[in-house]
Design a protein around this motif. Sequence first.
Motif, PDB file in Angstrom:
ATOM      1  N   VAL A 197       0.843  -1.202   0.000  1.00  0.00           N
ATOM      2  CA  VAL A 197       0.000   0.000   0.000  1.00  0.00           C
ATOM      3  C   VAL A 197       0.873   1.245   0.000  1.00  0.00           C
ATOM      4  O   VAL A 197       0.623   2.207  -0.738  1.00  0.00           O
ATOM      5  CB  VAL A 197      -0.953  -0.003   1.205  1.00  0.00           C
ATOM      6  N   ARG A 198       1.923   1.221   0.829  1.00  0.00           N
ATOM      7  CA  ARG A 198       2.820   2.384   0.907  1.00  0.00           C
ATOM      8  C   ARG A 198       3.485   2.635  -0.438  1.00  0.00           C
ATOM      9  O   ARG A 198       3.533   3.777  -0.918  1.00  0.00           O
ATOM     10  CB  ARG A 198       3.876   2.162   1.978  1.00  0.00           C
ATOM     11  N   LYS A 199       4.002   1.569  -1.064  1.00  0.00           N
ATOM     12  CA  LYS A 199       4.671   1.726  -2.356  1.00  0.00           C
ATOM     13  C   LYS A 199       3.711   2.190  -3.446  1.00  0.00           C
ATOM     14  O   LYS A 199       4.122   2.823  -4.414  1.00  0.00           O
ATOM     15  CB  LYS A 199       5.330   0.407  -2.762  1.00  0.00           C
ATOM     16  N   ALA A 200       2.424   1.854  -3.275  1.00  0.00           N
ATOM     17  CA  ALA A 200       1.418   2.249  -4.266  1.00  0.00           C
ATOM     18  C   ALA A 200       0.846   3.636  -3.964  1.00  0.00           C
ATOM     19  O   ALA A 200      -0.157   4.037  -4.560  1.00  0.00           O
ATOM     20  CB  ALA A 200       0.296   1.219  -4.318  1.00  0.00           C
ATOM     21  N   GLY A 201       1.470   4.353  -3.039  1.00  0.00           N
ATOM     22  CA  GLY A 201       1.088   5.724  -2.774  1.00  0.00           C
ATOM     23  C   GLY A 201      -0.070   5.896  -1.825  1.00  0.00           C
ATOM     24  O   GLY A 201      -0.647   6.987  -1.730  1.00  0.00           O
ATOM     25  N   GLY A 202      -0.407   4.839  -1.081  1.00  0.00           N
ATOM     26  CA  GLY A 202      -1.504   4.924  -0.137  1.00  0.00           C
ATOM     27  C   GLY A 202      -1.023   5.138   1.283  1.00  0.00           C
ATOM     28  O   GLY A 202       0.153   4.955   1.597  1.00  0.00           O
ATOM     29  N   VAL A 203      -1.938   5.534   2.156  1.00  0.00           N
ATOM     30  CA  VAL A 203      -1.629   5.656   3.577  1.00  0.00           C
ATOM     31  C   VAL A 203      -2.177   4.418   4.273  1.00  0.00           C
ATOM     32  O   VAL A 203      -3.254   3.928   3.944  1.00  0.00           O
ATOM     33  CB  VAL A 203      -2.223   6.938   4.187  1.00  0.00           C
ATOM     34  N   VAL A 204      -1.419   3.907   5.238  1.00  0.00           N
ATOM     35  CA  VAL A 204      -1.792   2.649   5.869  1.00  0.00           C
ATOM     36  C   VAL A 204      -1.732   2.773   7.381  1.00  0.00           C
ATOM     37  O   VAL A 204      -0.841   3.427   7.933  1.00  0.00           O
ATOM     38  CB  VAL A 204      -0.882   1.501   5.374  1.00  0.00           C
ATOM     39  N   GLU A 205      -2.714   2.171   8.038  1.00  0.00           N
ATOM     40  CA  GLU A 205      -2.731   2.035   9.495  1.00  0.00           C
ATOM     41  C   GLU A 205      -2.609   0.546   9.784  1.00  0.00           C
ATOM     42  O   GLU A 205      -3.465  -0.251   9.380  1.00  0.00           O
ATOM     43  CB  GLU A 205      -4.043   2.584  10.065  1.00  0.00           C
TER      44      GLU A 205
END
Length: 286
Positions: free
Chosen positions: A239-247
């Motif tokens: 998710v991080r590499k795909a430009g998303g924010v993750v919890e």
Amino acid sequence: MSSAAVFAANFAWPLWDEQPLEGAFETDQSNGVLDNTVVTKVSRPWLFGFKPTKSSNGRAILVLGGGGYTQLMVGREGIVVARWLTSIGFSAFVLVHRFPNAETGPQAPLDDARQALRRIDESGSAPSGLGVCGLSSGGHLAAALLAEYPTTWTPAAPGTPVPKPAFAIIGYGPISTNATGRTLVPNKPPLEPPAKQALYNTVVPDEQLVQPAPPTFIVYSANDTVVPVVNAYRLAEGVRKAGGVVELHVFADAPHGFALDTVGLPVSRWPSLCEEWMQQQGLLKS
């Protein structure tokens, strides 16, 4: 009895035809308790809708229960989850999807989930956004909805747009450790039936996420003996590499399938933590 009444839903829709509910799928209901319902066989997939029980926030969530793609925990990981989500203002839709087997092929669950997103969007139930929530194998399926559709498969409704999930909640799903070449167990034998293994080999969400990935809440157990916690780390990094924010929340001690009803352990707080995350993301505001 109406189709919706089967799961105490507000409404129910067949996904691909207009046939009645009778004969669409088979269930096992332990002790006659709705929350313990397990779907054991699916011939025709259906979608069950639940209206918000408090002021609507204008958003809907597709709920995907687990069961290893051979059964579906539609009670504990579907209806119960929907009940929680409607209590905080969402419309919730529980999917009874087909299982991957020789009759349906490996792509059946993903095709059904994509069609469910279309049906929810077309219904006007999500004017402010449509999300997904998946647990266990439903977590893999939810992550698959964030990924590119495999180029080696022909989609069930080619040319028909599929709404992109605006946010995701994913718990203890086997994201990639069942895929050949990504397993943690040396020489791990293929899963049965073969179509199930083919699904995991073809759809490896942490490597295939569409950019940008949506905000994603991830919850796992560190000592899960069924789904290794490395799946959480792989998905979070994807998710991080795909430009998303993750919890990301990893609880030290919790059983596989902790769902919403595991009491007496810190993991029981995960729905509250998720609500706080949703509040932070602005998902609870109308």
